[in-house]
Design a protein around this motif. Structure first.
Motif, PDB file in Angstrom:
ATOM      1  N   HIS A 220      44.690  81.250  28.831  1.00  0.00           N
ATOM      2  CA  HIS A 220      45.230  82.290  29.695  1.00  0.00           C
ATOM      3  C   HIS A 220      45.773  81.679  30.982  1.00  0.00           C
ATOM      4  O   HIS A 220      45.087  80.903  31.651  1.00  0.00           O
ATOM      5  N   MET A 221      47.022  82.007  31.328  1.00  0.00           N
ATOM      6  CA  MET A 221      47.645  81.508  32.558  1.00  0.00           C
ATOM      7  C   MET A 221      47.774  82.673  33.541  1.00  0.00           C
ATOM      8  O   MET A 221      48.666  83.511  33.397  1.00  0.00           O
ATOM      9  N   PRO A 222      46.876  82.747  34.519  1.00  0.00           N
ATOM     10  CA  PRO A 222      46.895  83.880  35.450  1.00  0.00           C
ATOM     11  C   PRO A 222      48.193  83.943  36.247  1.00  0.00           C
ATOM     12  O   PRO A 222      48.759  82.908  36.617  1.00  0.00           O
ATOM     13  N   ALA A 223      48.679  85.147  36.501  1.00  0.00           N
ATOM     14  CA  ALA A 223      49.841  85.394  37.363  1.00  0.00           C
ATOM     15  C   ALA A 223      51.070  84.617  36.900  1.00  0.00           C
ATOM     16  O   ALA A 223      51.838  84.098  37.709  1.00  0.00           O
ATOM     17  N   LEU A 224      51.281  84.552  35.591  1.00  0.00           N
ATOM     18  CA  LEU A 224      52.412  83.830  35.029  1.00  0.00           C
ATOM     19  C   LEU A 224      53.721  84.435  35.517  1.00  0.00           C
ATOM     20  O   LEU A 224      53.923  85.643  35.465  1.00  0.00           O
ATOM     21  N   GLN A 225      54.634  83.571  35.992  1.00  0.00           N
ATOM     22  CA  GLN A 225      55.931  84.028  36.487  1.00  0.00           C
ATOM     23  C   GLN A 225      57.061  83.495  35.622  1.00  0.00           C
ATOM     24  O   GLN A 225      56.896  82.526  34.870  1.00  0.00           O
ATOM     25  N   THR A 226      58.229  84.094  35.763  1.00  0.00           N
ATOM     26  CA  THR A 226      59.426  83.603  35.090  1.00  0.00           C
ATOM     27  C   THR A 226      60.096  82.553  35.970  1.00  0.00           C
ATOM     28  O   THR A 226      59.884  82.518  37.196  1.00  0.00           O
ATOM     29  N   PRO A 227      60.944  81.692  35.395  1.00  0.00           N
ATOM     30  CA  PRO A 227      61.690  80.742  36.216  1.00  0.00           C
ATOM     31  C   PRO A 227      62.563  81.423  37.272  1.00  0.00           C
ATOM     32  O   PRO A 227      62.733  80.892  38.380  1.00  0.00           O
ATOM     33  N   VAL A 228      63.107  82.586  36.943  1.00  0.00           N
ATOM     34  CA  VAL A 228      63.937  83.312  37.917  1.00  0.00           C
ATOM     35  C   VAL A 228      63.096  83.720  39.124  1.00  0.00           C
ATOM     36  O   VAL A 228      63.536  83.599  40.282  1.00  0.00           O
TER      37      VAL A 228
END
Length: 276
Positions: A220-228
Motif C-alpha cells: 500500500h502506497m499512502p497518498a499516492l499522487q499522479t505525475p501531473v
C-alpha cells in the motif's frame, strides 16, 4: 570567485529566488522521458519555457518532445539530448550541446534515477551498483560539471529530486533510500556553498507518485499522487522559492514528524502503514 550579495532575505523570506515567469526560461530536465520528469516538461511547455529533454531512451524523449510542441513550444525551443548519467563524460557532452545552443541555462532538474524494491535478504552487487551509480554518483558528477557554469553566469538554479524515502528507513528501499538520503544531504550542502554566490538550489522530495518505477511496489502506497499532481506541486514550490518542495503535505508532514519519535514507535508505525 565573485560572491553575489543577496538582498531582501529576512528571517522569513524565501530561501531561493521565486520562479514565477517561465516564458523563455531555459530549463534542462535530466530524466524527462517518463513520470515526474515528463509531466514537468509538459507543464513548463504550456508556460512558455524553453526545454532540453534528457534521458537514456531517445525514442521516448522524442514522444515527450512532440507532446511539448503540441502545447505551443517551438521546435527550436524544445530539444532532445540523450544522456545516461551512469556513463562517464556523458553529462559533459550533453551539457556542451545545451550550452552551444542556448549560451547558458537557467534551471537544471536532476530527476534521473532508478528504483528496485529490495528487502535486506535480496541485496545483490549488481542491484546496488546500478542504483547507486545512477541515483547518486551520476548526479554528483553531473552537478560537478554544472556548478562551474552557473558560477560563471552568476545565476541559475539546480533542482535535485530526492524522495521521502530519504527521510528514514522504509521497507523495500534498502538501496534506493540511502541514495535519496544522500541527495538530501547534497542539496543542503550545495545550498550552503552556492546560494551566497547567486545560484539557487531546490530539493524536491515527492511522496508516492504513480510512475513506471513505483508500479513495481506490491504494498500500500499512502497518498499516492499522479505525475501531473507532482508537477503542479513542483511548479508551486518553485514559485514560492522554497528550498525543500515536498508533497503531498498530508503525507510528508507525517513522515517528518515520525523522525522525532523514539525508534521503537517509528518502526511500529511504518510497519503498520506499509503492511510489511
Amino acid at each position: 570567485m565573485t560572491t553575489v550579495t543577496r538582498s531582501g532575505r529576512g528571517l522569513f523570506a524565501p530561501l531561493n529566488t521565486p520562479i514565477r515567469n517561465w516564458q523563455g526560461r531555459r530549463v534542462w530536465i535530466v530524466g524527462a522521458s517518463t513520470g515526474i520528469g515528463e509531466a514537468l516538461a509538459l507543464d513548463l511547455a504550456a508556460r512558455g519555457a524553453r526545454l532540453a529533454l534528457s534521458a537514456r531512451g531517445v525514442e521516448r524523449l522524442q514522444a515527450v518532445r512532440a507532446a511539448c510542441m503540441a502545447r505551443g513550444v517551438a521546435a527550436s525551443d524544445c530539444v532532445v539530448e540523450a544522456l545516461d548519467l551512469a556513463r562517464d563524460a556523458d553529462f559533459a557532452r550533453a551539457q556542451a550541446a545545451v550550452l552551444a545552443r542556448w549560451g547558458g541555462v537557467d534551471l537544471v532538474v536532476f530527476n534521473a534515477g532508478t528504483y528496485r524494491p529490495l528487502r535486506a535478504w535480496e541485496l545483490s552487487a549488481e542491484a546496488v551498483r546500478e542504483t547507486v551509480e545512477l541515483n547518486l554518483v551520476g548526479t554528483l558528477c553531473g552537478v560537478g560539471e554544472l556548478v562551474p557554469v552557473l558560477l560563471r553566469q552568476g545565476s541559475g538554479a539546480i533542482a535535485l529530486v530526492g524522495s521521502v524515502a530519504g527521510y528514514g528507513g522504509l521497507p523495500k528501499a534498502t538501496v534506493y533510500g540511502p541514495t535519496k538520503a544522500a541527495l538530501i544531504n547534497l542539496a543542503e550542502t550545495l545550498y550552503l556553498d552556492l546560494s551566497p554566490r547567486g545560484v539557487d538550489v531546490f530539493l524536491i522530495d515527492p511522496g508516492f507518485v504513480a510512475t513506471p518505477l513505483t508500479a513495481a511496489n506490491d504494498f500500500h502506497m499512502p497518498a499516492l499522487q499522479t505525475p501531473v499532481q507532482a508537477a503542479q506541486a513542483i511548479v508551486d514550490g518553485l514559485a514560492r522559492g522554497d528550498f525543500e518542495i515536498h508533497f503531498p503535505k498530508r503525507f510528508t508532514r507525517v513522515l517528518k514528524a515520525l523522525q522525532w519519535l523514539p525508534r521503537r514507535f517509528y518502526f511500529r508505525l511504518v510497519r503498520r502503514a506499509t503492511g510489511l
